[in-house]
Design a protein around this motif. Sequence first.
Motif, PDB file in Angstrom:
ATOM      1  N   THR A 111      -3.084   4.138  -4.484  1.00 14.62           N
ATOM      2  CA  THR A 111      -2.766   3.288  -3.338  1.00 14.62           C
ATOM      3  C   THR A 111      -4.015   3.168  -2.482  1.00 14.62           C
ATOM      4  O   THR A 111      -4.505   4.164  -1.943  1.00 14.62           O
ATOM      5  N   VAL A 112      -4.520   1.964  -2.340  1.00 13.42           N
ATOM      6  CA  VAL A 112      -5.761   1.740  -1.588  1.00 13.42           C
ATOM      7  C   VAL A 112      -5.514   1.924  -0.094  1.00 13.42           C
ATOM      8  O   VAL A 112      -6.202   2.693   0.578  1.00 13.42           O
ATOM      9  N   THR A 113      -4.523   1.222   0.439  1.00 18.94           N
ATOM     10  CA  THR A 113      -4.177   1.321   1.854  1.00 18.94           C
ATOM     11  C   THR A 113      -2.764   1.862   1.986  1.00 18.94           C
ATOM     12  O   THR A 113      -1.814   1.272   1.458  1.00 18.94           O
TER      13      THR A 113
ATOM     14  N   LYS B  66      -3.686   6.017   5.896  1.00 10.65           N
ATOM     15  CA  LYS B  66      -5.047   5.512   6.048  1.00 10.65           C
ATOM     16  C   LYS B  66      -5.425   4.599   4.881  1.00 10.65           C
ATOM     17  O   LYS B  66      -4.713   4.495   3.878  1.00 10.65           O
ATOM     18  N   ARG B  67      -6.535   3.941   5.029  1.00  4.09           N
ATOM     19  CA  ARG B  67      -7.150   3.195   3.930  1.00  4.09           C
ATOM     20  C   ARG B  67      -8.214   4.081   3.285  1.00  4.09           C
ATOM     21  O   ARG B  67      -9.085   4.619   3.970  1.00  4.09           O
TER      22      ARG B  67
ATOM     23  N   GLY C 120      -0.854  -1.378   0.583  1.00  5.41           N
ATOM     24  CA  GLY C 120      -0.185  -2.014   1.698  1.00  5.41           C
ATOM     25  C   GLY C 120      -1.097  -3.071   2.290  1.00  5.41           C
ATOM     26  O   GLY C 120      -2.136  -3.424   1.712  1.00  5.41           O
ATOM     27  N   VAL C 121      -0.739  -3.571   3.448  1.00  9.13           N
ATOM     28  CA  VAL C 121      -1.556  -4.572   4.137  1.00  9.13           C
ATOM     29  C   VAL C 121      -1.898  -4.012   5.510  1.00  9.13           C
ATOM     30  O   VAL C 121      -1.037  -3.922   6.387  1.00  9.13           O
ATOM     31  N   ALA C 122      -3.183  -3.630   5.681  1.00  8.76           N
ATOM     32  CA  ALA C 122      -3.582  -2.973   6.927  1.00  8.76           C
ATOM     33  C   ALA C 122      -3.712  -3.955   8.085  1.00  8.76           C
ATOM     34  O   ALA C 122      -3.306  -3.653   9.211  1.00  8.76           O
ATOM     35  N   GLY C 123      -4.293  -5.126   7.818  1.00  5.98           N
ATOM     36  CA  GLY C 123      -4.539  -6.084   8.893  1.00  5.98           C
ATOM     37  C   GLY C 123      -4.017  -7.460   8.556  1.00  5.98           C
ATOM     38  O   GLY C 123      -3.149  -8.015   9.230  1.00  5.98           O
ATOM     39  N   SER C 124      -4.564  -8.023   7.478  1.00  2.33           N
ATOM     40  CA  SER C 124      -4.106  -9.329   7.009  1.00  2.33           C
ATOM     41  C   SER C 124      -4.098  -9.319   5.489  1.00  2.33           C
ATOM     42  O   SER C 124      -4.789  -8.512   4.853  1.00  2.33           O
TER      43      SER C 124
END
Length: 322
Positions: free
Chosen positions: A98-100, A118-119, A144-148
């Motif tokens: 999982t990256v983010t 965290k990312r 997941g999607v941290a910002g956009s």
Amino acid sequence: MQWRDLKARLLEAGSARISGEPADDFIAKSTAGPGAGGLGSVFFSMGSHRVKLAVNPASAIEIAHRGGGVAELYFEDQQIPGRLIRPGLHCPDQAFITVTESCIFSCRYCSVPRLHGKRKTVGEIMDLVESVRHRVSAISLTSGVAGSIENEEAYVCEVIRHLLFFDLPIGVSIYPAEKTPEKLFALGVAEVKFNIEAATPVLFAEMCPGLDYDRLWRVLDRSVELFGKGRVFSNVIIGLGENDAEMEACINQLTSHGVIPVLRPLNPVAGCTGASRPSAERLKHIYAMHSRALAAAGLDPTIALTMCTNCAGCDLVPGRDE
């Protein structure tokens, strides 16, 4: 008891308690999806078959670890010999990362937004893959999607550029922007998974507020054009409120588009706490639908190189769970 019947009943239960010798080396931890943040899971195998069960000290199912991975499953007065499989990262034979570990969206079945994870840096991801390089045959990425959505896509693409160093097949499952398939294909990604999650658009809107159902279908169609039939996948959760006719229609729609459905039993967490896992009988009924649809479309899940269909721990997979 045949394997498919046993696995369906184990998936209905969803968990096992671990006894006997320490089994820490065999426990996989999740940082994405409904299983994120729990005590981890184990993969119990019989020959080439496997099932993933969450670790739960209160479970009625027991796995007794005798040491070195040798184990016995105690289930409904049966003692079933098998083995625990040591995971690569998250699942056997793969570095599934999982990256983010956070997300701005709030899909009702998913625990990730509540964990505020965290990312991972590119260096951390490279080190993780290096740590299991000798016992994995593929790399799989989710996020997941941290910002956009667009920012996440760009970061995952940067991660992929570095992971090419390992010369392993790479599978990617992220929430896509419109041109995500083209960007991943240009990087040499082997397989992609873009998840419609729910069997109907009405359920999708209820379960995944703020996400674009029509875009997912456009992206899936473009992915099949680029990656080819049998290299594109989509999760559909069993147990979100759909009936069998709706599930069958969804399966047939995906396979007719050249997409292999990944049919995932609901894990009742987050906004789905209190819901029931699908029954073993329903899982077997849907498995039969799935098998027919795949055969009619000429799709073969056994050729999957990466991600969930290659692992086949969480779901009944035609061709793998015969």
